[in-house]
Write an enzyme that holds these catalytic residues in place. Structure first.
Site, PDB file in Angstrom:
ATOM      1  N   ASP A 166     -85.351 -52.283  26.478  1.00 58.41           N
ATOM      2  CA  ASP A 166     -86.791 -52.455  26.237  1.00 58.41           C
ATOM      3  C   ASP A 166     -87.417 -53.530  27.126  1.00 58.41           C
ATOM      4  O   ASP A 166     -88.285 -54.292  26.681  1.00 58.41           O
ATOM      5  CB  ASP A 166     -87.049 -52.768  24.743  1.00 58.41           C
ATOM      6  CG  ASP A 166     -86.516 -51.676  23.843  1.00 58.41           C
ATOM      7  OD1 ASP A 166     -86.671 -50.500  24.188  1.00 58.41           O
ATOM      8  OD2 ASP A 166     -85.928 -51.999  22.793  1.00 58.41           O
TER       9      ASP A 166
ATOM     10  N   HIS B 167     -92.105 -48.081  21.864  1.00 56.39           N
ATOM     11  CA  HIS B 167     -91.364 -49.089  21.101  1.00 56.39           C
ATOM     12  C   HIS B 167     -92.279 -49.626  19.995  1.00 56.39           C
ATOM     13  O   HIS B 167     -93.400 -50.059  20.284  1.00 56.39           O
ATOM     14  CB  HIS B 167     -90.938 -50.223  22.049  1.00 56.39           C
ATOM     15  CG  HIS B 167     -90.108 -51.250  21.377  1.00 56.39           C
ATOM     16  ND1 HIS B 167     -88.754 -51.102  21.212  1.00 56.39           N
ATOM     17  CD2 HIS B 167     -90.441 -52.422  20.779  1.00 56.39           C
ATOM     18  CE1 HIS B 167     -88.280 -52.152  20.559  1.00 56.39           C
ATOM     19  NE2 HIS B 167     -89.282 -52.965  20.295  1.00 56.39           N
TER      20      HIS B 167
ATOM     21  N   GLU C 139     -98.633 -45.803  17.262  1.00 56.54           N
ATOM     22  CA  GLU C 139     -97.688 -45.279  18.261  1.00 56.54           C
ATOM     23  C   GLU C 139     -98.210 -43.941  18.795  1.00 56.54           C
ATOM     24  O   GLU C 139     -98.234 -43.699  20.000  1.00 56.54           O
ATOM     25  CB  GLU C 139     -96.304 -45.036  17.638  1.00 56.54           C
ATOM     26  CG  GLU C 139     -95.563 -46.277  17.230  1.00 56.54           C
ATOM     27  CD  GLU C 139     -94.170 -45.927  16.704  1.00 56.54           C
ATOM     28  OE1 GLU C 139     -93.492 -45.083  17.286  1.00 56.54           O
ATOM     29  OE2 GLU C 139     -93.766 -46.515  15.687  1.00 56.54           O
TER      30      GLU C 139
HETATM   31  C1  GRF Z   1     -90.722 -44.415  16.195  1.00 62.73           C
HETATM   32  O1  GRF Z   1     -91.017 -45.497  15.378  1.00 62.73           O
HETATM   33  C2  GRF Z   1     -90.417 -44.865  17.599  1.00 62.73           C
HETATM   34  O2  GRF Z   1     -91.188 -45.915  18.030  1.00 62.73           O
HETATM   35  C3  GRF Z   1     -88.989 -45.310  17.444  1.00 62.73           C
HETATM   36  O3  GRF Z   1     -88.402 -44.366  16.599  1.00 62.73           O
HETATM   37  C4  GRF Z   1     -89.409 -43.768  15.787  1.00 62.73           C
HETATM   38  C5  GRF Z   1     -89.388 -42.302  16.071  1.00 62.73           C
HETATM   39  O4  GRF Z   1     -90.297 -41.588  15.320  1.00 62.73           O
HETATM   40  N1  GRF Z   1     -88.361 -45.499  18.732  1.00 62.73           N
HETATM   41  P1  GRF Z   1     -90.598 -40.061  15.655  1.00 62.73           P
HETATM   42  O5  GRF Z   1     -89.248 -39.362  15.814  1.00 62.73           O
HETATM   43  O6  GRF Z   1     -91.413 -39.998  16.910  1.00 62.73           O
HETATM   44  O7  GRF Z   1     -91.337 -39.545  14.467  1.00 62.73           O
END
Ligand code: GRF
Length: 203
Positions: free
Chosen positions: A146, A110, A175
């Site tokens: 979430d 998230h 992330e």
């Molecule tokens: C990311 O920002 C994730 O956190 C959100 O959607 C986006 C997906 O990006 N849930 P990707 O498809 O992994 O490039």
């Protein structure tokens, strides 16, 4: 042979790619056994094909209800018996048909510091709220939006960001790092959920 990982993704799949990179570079002891998408044109599917990973599209329009869709996901997963299911930008609600049999094995990334800014458009929400620090959270998935127990978080200073788009761009590499790190640890030990708390025990 390591752990068996299944990934669900709706879009470009850059978080999925971070897992593939972690496997290639030896941080993650395991392999991705299946990529499921709800979108036929998701670039995540292409990434899976390039890596010889089986794919399956389970779209909402081909199912009569959300529950039927989740049952199909569960049945697809059962064929590969994954140790871990990663929601990597999967933009659909999970229902009990899939959640209960895979409880404490489904994780989600998230792009905000939960419990702040749950739901959709969280980077935009954070930007508009004017917070100085945001970040990302990897958490177990439960029946809420979430709300599952937090596994790992990373802080990102967003005070120099001039738009929600800049916030997205700034948080994304965090992330990838956080997701990859959690999957790596999952492959070398176990996360134990005690109420809201998650603790780690290495093998
Ligand atoms: C990311 O920002 C994730 O956190 C959100 O959607 C986006 C997906 O990006 N849930 P990707 O498809 O992994 O490039």
């Amino acid at each position: 042979m390591g752990i068996k990982i299944a990934v669900l993704a709706s879009g470009r799949g850059s978080n999925f790619q971070s897992i593939l990179d972690g496997i290639k570079e030896g941080d993650i002891d395991g392999k991705v056994v299946l990529l499921i998408s709800d979108k036929r044109d998701a670039y995540a599917l292409e990434r899976a094909r390039q890596n010889g990973i089986p794919t399956q599209v389970i779209s909402r329009s081909e199912c009569s209800s959300r529950e039927e869709m989740n049952l199909k996901i569960k049945e697809a997963l059962d064929r590969y018996s994954p140790d871990l299911v990663v929601l990597a930008g999967y933009m659909r609600i999970i229902t009990d048909e899939f959640l209960i049999p895979y409880r404490n094995r489904i994780i989600n990334i998230h792009p905000a510091l939960l419990p702040s800014f749950p739901g959709l458009d969280r980077q935009k929400q954070a930007f508009e709220y004017g917070v100085k620090i945001s970040g990302c959270t990897v958490h177990f998935v439960d029946g809420g939006c979430d709300t599952g127990p937090v596994i790992e978080q990373a802080c990102v200073d967003i005070r120099e960001c001039k738009s929600a788009d800049e916030v997205c761009k700034k948080i994304l590499p965090f992330e990838h790092k956080t997701m990859r790190g959690v999957v790596a640890k999952f492959s070398k030990g176990k996360y134990i959920v005690e109420g809201r708390k998650v603790r780690y025990e290495a093998d």
